[in-house]
Design an enzyme around this catalytic site. Structure first.
Site, PDB file in Angstrom:
ATOM      1  N   CYS A  93       0.437  -1.381  -0.015  1.00 38.36           N
ATOM      2  CA  CYS A  93      -0.492  -0.434  -0.260  1.00 38.36           C
ATOM      3  C   CYS A  93       1.124   1.489  -0.399  1.00 38.36           C
ATOM      4  CB  CYS A  93      -1.229   0.097   1.189  1.00 38.36           C
ATOM      5  SG  CYS A  93      -1.606  -1.174   1.115  1.00 38.36           S
TER       6      CYS A  93
ATOM      7  N   CYS B 140      -3.195  -1.756  10.314  1.00 34.23           N
ATOM      8  CA  CYS B 140      -2.362  -1.619   9.724  1.00 34.23           C
ATOM      9  C   CYS B 140      -2.617  -3.444   9.413  1.00 34.23           C
ATOM     10  CB  CYS B 140      -0.980  -1.064   8.450  1.00 34.23           C
ATOM     11  SG  CYS B 140      -1.829   0.554   7.952  1.00 34.23           S
TER      12      CYS B 140
ATOM     13  N   CYS C 253       5.382  12.470  36.982  1.00 38.43           N
ATOM     14  CA  CYS C 253       6.494  13.140  36.130  1.00 38.43           C
ATOM     15  C   CYS C 253       7.444  14.273  36.231  1.00 38.43           C
ATOM     16  CB  CYS C 253       6.295  12.907  34.654  1.00 38.43           C
ATOM     17  SG  CYS C 253       5.224  11.559  34.676  1.00 38.43           S
TER      18      CYS C 253
ATOM     19  N   HIS D 187      10.972  15.673  35.814  1.00 35.98           N
ATOM     20  CA  HIS D 187      11.517  16.638  34.386  1.00 35.98           C
ATOM     21  C   HIS D 187      11.356  17.871  34.138  1.00 35.98           C
ATOM     22  CE1 HIS D 187      13.001  12.482  33.147  1.00 35.98           C
ATOM     23  NE2 HIS D 187      11.890  11.480  33.032  1.00 35.98           N
TER      24      HIS D 187
ATOM     25  N   ARG E  88       9.069   3.410  28.572  1.00 38.70           N
ATOM     26  CA  ARG E  88      10.164   4.409  28.946  1.00 38.70           C
ATOM     27  C   ARG E  88       9.893   4.735  29.891  1.00 38.70           C
ATOM     28  NH1 ARG E  88      14.504   6.074  31.744  1.00 38.70           N
ATOM     29  NH2 ARG E  88      13.214   4.956  32.845  1.00 38.70           N
TER      30      ARG E  88
ATOM     31  N   CYS F 247       9.685   4.385  34.300  1.00 42.79           N
ATOM     32  CA  CYS F 247       9.875   5.413  34.659  1.00 42.79           C
ATOM     33  C   CYS F 247       8.738   5.633  35.967  1.00 42.79           C
ATOM     34  CB  CYS F 247       9.692   6.957  34.365  1.00 42.79           C
ATOM     35  SG  CYS F 247      10.640   7.654  33.344  1.00 42.79           S
TER      36      CYS F 247
END
Lengths: 285, 109
Positions: A103, A138, A201, A205, A242, A246
């Site tokens: 495709c 798909c 988080c 971060h 990931r 965490c």
């Protein structure tokens, strides 16, 4: 660089060089001596309240050797997965007798720019789709083949192949319209503390990037470089893999890769990197 | 022959006589150490690349003995002096007896 309480305390106790050592560097990432990547960008508008004015790729938080490994495709072990995915791309699987190429033709043309805008709303299905969900849609509906396991090696490799076609293009995920509610949910998860350590988080971060957490150099937790080849487990790692790591590190029961929660979180975290270049497959430690 | 083994070499196509060039090599290989166990607790037999050599026009450039602690997809980067035009021959020896080869020609001029 924003002022950090922790850094200030450290400054009283130790000499200055130790602190500059932990800051992200100012190196420039040039792929194969040709493509210059945007690894620092002005923070997107929705991040105004976070106090972060520059979003930075995790590349800046790694040491020179690891950085150099990503800058050359021959040295980047993630490119091995890309090669194996090219084979998978051209392999006919499933009852429909199709391969990806049946495709989509050559991935170099058809997949250009795809990674930059995912996760993306799918109007027909009425759902937000990550790249992995689209690949499996798909596989099951078009190819009538078995889906890949969400965070498996073949899935990470396929994501790497698709990401490579968008390398250097800016991440640009939409956060308004039909996905706004999901984005809000992702944002809430980002700021929700979990586990025995009660960390969100944002605890690492957003509030403490650039600082060391024991031997680890905290980055902004950007996902523009995923899938990521990690030296610690010598394989490509997916975004949800990931996330799971965490959340586990906060000593909590984790959500499952491919779960509603992680999909929402992926959209939110991806949107925090709007403007950074797609780097996948990147190299980290 | 182990699955998915493919040698790769990055070498310049030409050099000036006497120039020292950098060669990069990588072979995709699981490098199963023999120390691990499968899900039912049986040891997975060792299967690694145990030797890697590089020769230039028949003269040895490098000869490496490899041990089980070496990680997956072993990568070597080294330098070689190119005195004349010729062929660099790279050879990897697998535990199972397979030998993988790659040749790169370098022009001088």
């Amino acid at each position: 660089m924003k002022f950090k309480a922790l850094t200030a305390v450290a400054a009283l106790m130790v000499a200055m060089p130790a602190i500059t050592l932990a800051d992200p560097d100012d190196d420039t990432l040039v792929l194969n001596g040709e493509t210059e990547m945007v690894t620092k960008a002005a923070a997107p508008a929705h991040m105004e309240e976070t106090g972060i004015d520059t979003v930075m790729s995790g590349w800046h938080f790694r040491n020179d050797d690891t950085q150099a490994m990503q800058a050359d495709d021959f040295d980047n072990p993630g490119m091995l997965a890309v090669e194996s995915a090219i084979e998978a791309w051209n392999t006919v699987e499933g009852e429909a007798g199709k391969s990806c190429a049946s495709c989509h033709g050559a991935a170099e043309d058809s997949m250009k720019g795809i990674r930059a805008v995912y996760p993306k709303w799918n109007e027909t299905a009425g759902e937000l789709r990550t790249l992995a969900m689209q690949v499996n849609d798909c596989r099951t509906n078009q190819m009538k083949a078995e889906p890949y396991k969400y965070d498996s090696g073949p899935m990470a490799a396929m994501e790497a192949l698709i990401s490579v076609q968008s390398r250097g293009m800016p991440v640009n995920v939409a956060i308004d319209g039909p996905v706004q509610a999901i984005w809000e949910k992702g944002k809430e998860l980002y700021y929700t503390r979990t586990g025995i350590l009660e960390l969100s988080c944002a605890s690492c971060h957003e509030e403490n990037y650039g600082n060391m957490i024991r031997a680890d150099h905290l980055s902004q937790g950007q996902i523009n470089g995923f899938p990521t080849y990690r030296l610690k487990n010598a394989k490509l790692n997916t975004v949800h893999g990931r996330f799971k790591g965490c959340v586990r590190d906060t000593r909590a029961e984790t959500y499952k890769p491919g779960s509603e929660e992680f999909i929402a979180l992926e959209l939110y975290v991806a949107s925090r990197g709007n403007g950074l270049s797609v780097e996948g497959p990147s190299v980290r430690n | 022959m182990a699955d998915g083994v493919k040698p790769r070499v990055k070498a310049p196509k030409s050099a000036s006589a006497g120039e020292v060039v950098t060669l990069k090599t990588l072979i995709s290989h699981n490098m199963e150490s023999g120390q691990r166990k499968d899900k039912s607790g049986n040891p997975i037999p060792r299967s690694i690349i145990n030797r890697f050599t590089c020769e230039f026009n028949g003269a040895s450039v490098i000869d490496v003995k490899m041990e089980p602690a070496i990680s997956t997809n072993p990568y070597f980067e080294f330098e070689a002096k190119i005195p004349e035009a010729g062929d660099l021959k790279f050879t990897w020896y697998d535990d199972d007896g397979s030998v993988y080869e790659e040749t790169k020609s370098i022009k001088v001029g």
